[in-house]
Design an enzyme around this catalytic site. Structure first.
Site, PDB file in Angstrom:
ATOM      1  N   GLY A 207       0.793  -1.225   0.000  1.00  0.00           N
ATOM      2  CA  GLY A 207       0.000   0.000   0.000  1.00  0.00           C
ATOM      3  C   GLY A 207       0.823   1.271   0.000  1.00  0.00           C
ATOM      4  O   GLY A 207       2.050   1.259   0.079  1.00  0.00           O
ATOM      5  N   ARG A 210       3.691   6.087   2.143  1.00  0.00           N
ATOM      6  CA  ARG A 210       4.081   7.492   2.329  1.00  0.00           C
ATOM      7  C   ARG A 210       3.553   8.375   1.208  1.00  0.00           C
ATOM      8  O   ARG A 210       3.939   9.535   1.092  1.00  0.00           O
ATOM      9  CB  ARG A 210       5.597   7.616   2.410  1.00  0.00           C
ATOM     10  CG  ARG A 210       6.308   7.045   1.198  1.00  0.00           C
ATOM     11  CD  ARG A 210       7.781   7.253   1.306  1.00  0.00           C
ATOM     12  NE  ARG A 210       8.484   6.519   0.259  1.00  0.00           N
ATOM     13  CZ  ARG A 210       9.756   6.683  -0.017  1.00  0.00           C
ATOM     14  NH1 ARG A 210      10.462   7.558   0.661  1.00  0.00           N
ATOM     15  NH2 ARG A 210      10.332   5.984  -0.959  1.00  0.00           N
ATOM     16  N   GLY A 243       6.645   7.346   6.877  1.00  0.00           N
ATOM     17  CA  GLY A 243       5.806   7.964   5.852  1.00  0.00           C
ATOM     18  C   GLY A 243       6.412   9.191   5.200  1.00  0.00           C
ATOM     19  O   GLY A 243       5.723   9.906   4.476  1.00  0.00           O
ATOM     20  N   ARG A 307      -1.884  -0.305  -9.822  1.00  0.00           N
ATOM     21  CA  ARG A 307      -0.785  -1.195 -10.145  1.00  0.00           C
ATOM     22  C   ARG A 307      -1.282  -2.626 -10.203  1.00  0.00           C
ATOM     23  O   ARG A 307      -2.393  -2.924  -9.776  1.00  0.00           O
ATOM     24  CB  ARG A 307       0.289  -1.135  -9.047  1.00  0.00           C
ATOM     25  CG  ARG A 307       0.732   0.254  -8.657  1.00  0.00           C
ATOM     26  CD  ARG A 307       0.481   0.527  -7.174  1.00  0.00           C
ATOM     27  NE  ARG A 307       0.751   1.936  -6.859  1.00  0.00           N
ATOM     28  CZ  ARG A 307       1.969   2.433  -6.748  1.00  0.00           C
ATOM     29  NH1 ARG A 307       3.017   1.635  -6.854  1.00  0.00           N
ATOM     30  NH2 ARG A 307       2.148   3.706  -6.511  1.00  0.00           N
ATOM     31  N   ASP A 399       4.137  -4.474  -7.353  1.00  0.00           N
ATOM     32  CA  ASP A 399       3.492  -3.257  -6.856  1.00  0.00           C
ATOM     33  C   ASP A 399       4.067  -2.012  -7.515  1.00  0.00           C
ATOM     34  O   ASP A 399       3.566  -0.901  -7.283  1.00  0.00           O
ATOM     35  CB  ASP A 399       3.609  -3.158  -5.328  1.00  0.00           C
ATOM     36  CG  ASP A 399       5.053  -3.203  -4.845  1.00  0.00           C
ATOM     37  OD1 ASP A 399       5.701  -4.244  -5.056  1.00  0.00           O
ATOM     38  OD2 ASP A 399       5.527  -2.210  -4.272  1.00  0.00           O
ATOM     39  N   ASN A 400       5.109  -2.170  -8.337  1.00  0.00           N
ATOM     40  CA  ASN A 400       5.681  -1.054  -9.078  1.00  0.00           C
ATOM     41  C   ASN A 400       5.382  -1.157 -10.568  1.00  0.00           C
ATOM     42  O   ASN A 400       6.082  -0.562 -11.387  1.00  0.00           O
ATOM     43  CB  ASN A 400       7.204  -0.990  -8.873  1.00  0.00           C
ATOM     44  CG  ASN A 400       7.575  -0.634  -7.446  1.00  0.00           C
ATOM     45  OD1 ASN A 400       6.774  -0.070  -6.716  1.00  0.00           O
ATOM     46  ND2 ASN A 400       8.786  -0.971  -7.041  1.00  0.00           N
ATOM     47  N   ASP A 409       7.155   4.793  -9.792  1.00  0.00           N
ATOM     48  CA  ASP A 409       7.941   4.578  -8.574  1.00  0.00           C
ATOM     49  C   ASP A 409       9.446   4.578  -8.845  1.00  0.00           C
ATOM     50  O   ASP A 409      10.083   3.531  -8.933  1.00  0.00           O
ATOM     51  CB  ASP A 409       7.523   3.278  -7.876  1.00  0.00           C
ATOM     52  CG  ASP A 409       6.148   3.387  -7.259  1.00  0.00           C
ATOM     53  OD1 ASP A 409       5.640   4.512  -7.138  1.00  0.00           O
ATOM     54  OD2 ASP A 409       5.568   2.358  -6.916  1.00  0.00           O
TER      55      ASP A 409
END
Length: 647
Positions: A207, A210, A243, A307, A399-400, A409
């Site tokens: 998730g 930040r 974060g 993503r 996730d990227n 990212d």
């Protein structure tokens, strides 16, 4: 070969070597060092047959010729887009003519929060780290501590994209609003929930730890753009982190987002970069020596930050959350792939899968199948473009990976200086070099397989449709890479042997990738050039090579000149064409570091100058030659040529 996975978790438990190396084995060099060598992969009209089968297993068959069809998927996608957009052309034209000259203030931005309006959200709005179940996002406010924030850099190009008046950058409260310290009127901030495979291993919930999305705005062309603050504070997905983000990594992300766009590579964008005025503690090398660094926040911009992992997290949680996968897919298609939503059933878009039973995949009968085929092709095209400019992402976790085929990212990225297929800019990746330059096409396919298995688990696509999407990835990558390399060489058709030998020579002599191709356009299509003069145009890039290597290069140049002569294109025309695809300037890591060093001392001038240079990467730009120089010796120290994910 059969691979099993648990029905509860549809995520394929395959390593890059097991999936992609087996698929690509016929094209691999004899050396076992690398999983993939781009020039050796490219065999016309051959598709990768990685078979996903039902019943919780994956079958991989041998390579087979791409079945003939009357239409390529490229033309199908273009046709569908034209069909869906034609109906709205008149209205859009009227809107554009009415609004194209209007420049908006921050207060006048046209917010439209479709993501939070149409998808399930977290009932809680606190930032306590936790598992967020049955939700796509959590509403959370920016919370980074701010003290006299300052605007470091901004992009007029992105402001124009949003319809934002560039005078807004001069507002005294602009840094406050884009550090999250002062609310932006109309924003509905949230953090997205997603999971992912990190270095080939399922990591569960990740998730936005930040990054906090402010919301979506519609510009005068009715284009949807999402604004996101990276480094804005804790969210439920922060786990044990704070974060926040530091200035060095924020400068890199801001500059590379814009540099990639002007290179013509799909990417997220960056509107602005501000310092927070506070310090952040980071252990840059993970060696137990943390230090204080200036904090900063980047405002990232994309049509969507969805993503692969946005879908994976819900599929991994079992039958109860599979409906969310479908809802997310419907949302993505509705807002970002409308041409697929409007597929006409009368269209005949069927393709043979090459199976023994001569079954077909009909892209008009299942919009999710058409969708994943397009995602696979967008991803393949993106990776091919990375290879063309020598860009290494560094962290290609699922996730990227953007569903829109964007570079997303920016962490420990790097452009090739000395050509090395095994180059990785990520210190964490050093042991296995999973994400090194040469492996990126393989990893792209592996990630598509994970995404396909997610959609299969949600009963959105069949095994044949998943297989076809992966085959199209392979075909698209091959076609795109061939075309890119041909253009870089100024040739009208791809010459596998010539490219293969060139890449081998570049690797042996560690030649600067960017400068070599830029210099190559100066070679003349003249077979009468004396042998001892063949390498004169390449003198500045072929450094410190002995007699044997000079002979190897002279032989290659002779073969190259023969190809140029056969093409029949004038030297002037070819040079102009080659210089338009071979950049003179790329965002080398040492250039970033020089800008970072000055910025950390309070001088933001170099960040801004570097941005201006990178906005015109293919132009000569008199007086800017220093930005095209080879890296100095200090550029190879840790923290410059290679970086960690500590940011």
């Amino acid at each position: 070969m059969i691979f099993h996975f648990s029905p509860k978790s549809p995520l394929l438990s395959l390593s890059a070597s097991s999936l992609t190396a087996l698929c690509l084995r016929p094209f691999l060099p004899s050396s076992p060092k690398f999983l993939f060598y781009p020039s050796l992969l490219l065999k016309p009209r051959i598709s990768l047959a990685c078979r996903v089968s039902t019943g919780g297993r994956l079958r991989m068959d041998s390579l087979s010729p791409d079945p003939p069809s009357s239409l390529s998927v490229d033309s199908v996608a273009d046709g569908l887009k034209n069909q869906s957009l034609r109906e709205h052309d008149n209205d859009k034209i009227n809107n554009e003519n009415k609004n194209k000259n209007v420049k908006l203030s921050l207060e006048d931005l046209n917010w439209d929060h479709s993501f939070v309006r149409e998808l399930p959200g977290d009932p809680r709005s606190d930032s306590i780290p936790r598992q967020v179940l049955h939700a796509c996002y959590t509403k959370v406010l920016p919370s980074a501590e701010v003290e006299n924030p300052k605007l470091v850099a901004w992009s007029d190009s992105v402001a124009d994209l949003l319809g934002l008046d560039p005078k807004e950058f001069e507002r005294p409260d602009f840094p406050l609003k884009f550090s999250g310290a002062s609310p932006l009127a109309g924003a509905v901030p949230y953090a997205q929930c997603y999971g992912g495979h990190q270095f080939g291993t399922w990591a569960g919930q990740l998730g936005d730890g930040r990054a906090i999305t402010l919301g979506e705005i519609l510009n005068s062309k009715l284009e949807r753009w999402e604004l996101q603050l990276k480094g804005a504070g804790k969210t439920p997905y922060s786990r044990f982190a704070d974060g926040l983000a530091v200035l060095r990594s924020s400068i890199r992300e801001f500059l590379c987002s814009e540099a990639m766009h002007f290179l013509g590579i799909p990417t997220t964008r960056a509107l602005c970069l501000v310092t927070t005025g506070k310090f952040v503690i980071r252990d840059m090398f993970y060696d137990g020596n943390p230090k204080e660094e200036p904090g900063a926040i980047v405002c990232r911009v994309a049509q969507s930050f969805l993503r692969f992992g946005s879908f994976q997290i819900h599929a991994s949680r079992g039958e109860e959350d599979l409906g969310i996968v479908r809802a997310l897919a419907d949302y993505a298609i509705r807002h970002h792939f409308p041409h697929i939503e409007n597929i006409s059933k009368s269209e005949s878009l069927s393709f043979s899968t090459g199976d023994d039973d001569q079954s077909v995949v009909d892209l008009t009968s299942n919009k999710y199948a058409a969708w994943i085929v397009e995602i696979g092709e967008r991803t393949a095209s993106l990776v091919a473009r990375w290879q063309g400019v020598g860009f290494t992402h560094g962290v290609l976790n699922t996730d990227n990976m953007s569903i829109l085929g964007l570079t997303i990212d920016y962490g420990p990225f790097g452009f090739l200086d000395a050509f090395d297929p095994s180059y990785t800019p990520n210190t964490t990746d050093l042991p296995g070099r999973r994400y090194c330059f040469a492996n990126q096409p393989d990893i792209g396919l592996w990630n598509i397989a994970q995404f396909a298995s997610t959609l299969m688990a949600a009963h959105l696509i069949s095994d044949k449709e998943a297989n076809y999407a992966m085959e199209r990835y392979g075909t698209k990558f091959m076609d795109e890479y061939q075309a890119i390399m041909s253009r870089k060489l100024g040739l009208q058709k791809y010459n596998k042997q010539l490219v293969n030998k060139l890449l081998n020579n570049l690797a042996v002599d560690k030649v600067d990738y960017t400068n070599f191709f830029r210099s190559l356009s100066s070679i003349k299509a003249d077979p009468s050039i004396p042998e001892d003069e063949l390498l004169v145009p390449l003198k500045a890039v072929l450094l410190d090579i002995g007699k044997e290597r000079k002979e190897a290069w002279a032989n290659w140049v002779q073969s190259y000149v023969q190809e140029l002569v056969a093409s029949g294109i004038s030297d002037e025309e070819r040079k102009a064409s080659m210089d338009s695809v071979n950049p003179k300037y790329v965002l080398r890591n040492y250039l970033c570091q020089s800008a970072i060093d000055a910025a950390e001392l309070g001088d933001f001038g170099e960040v801004r100058r570097l941005l201006k240079v990178m906005e015109r990467p293919y132009d000569e730009q008199p007086g800017m030659d220093k930005y095209a120089r080879l890296p100095p010796a200090w550029a190879y120290r840790p923290g410059v040529c290679m970086l960690s994910c500590s940011s």
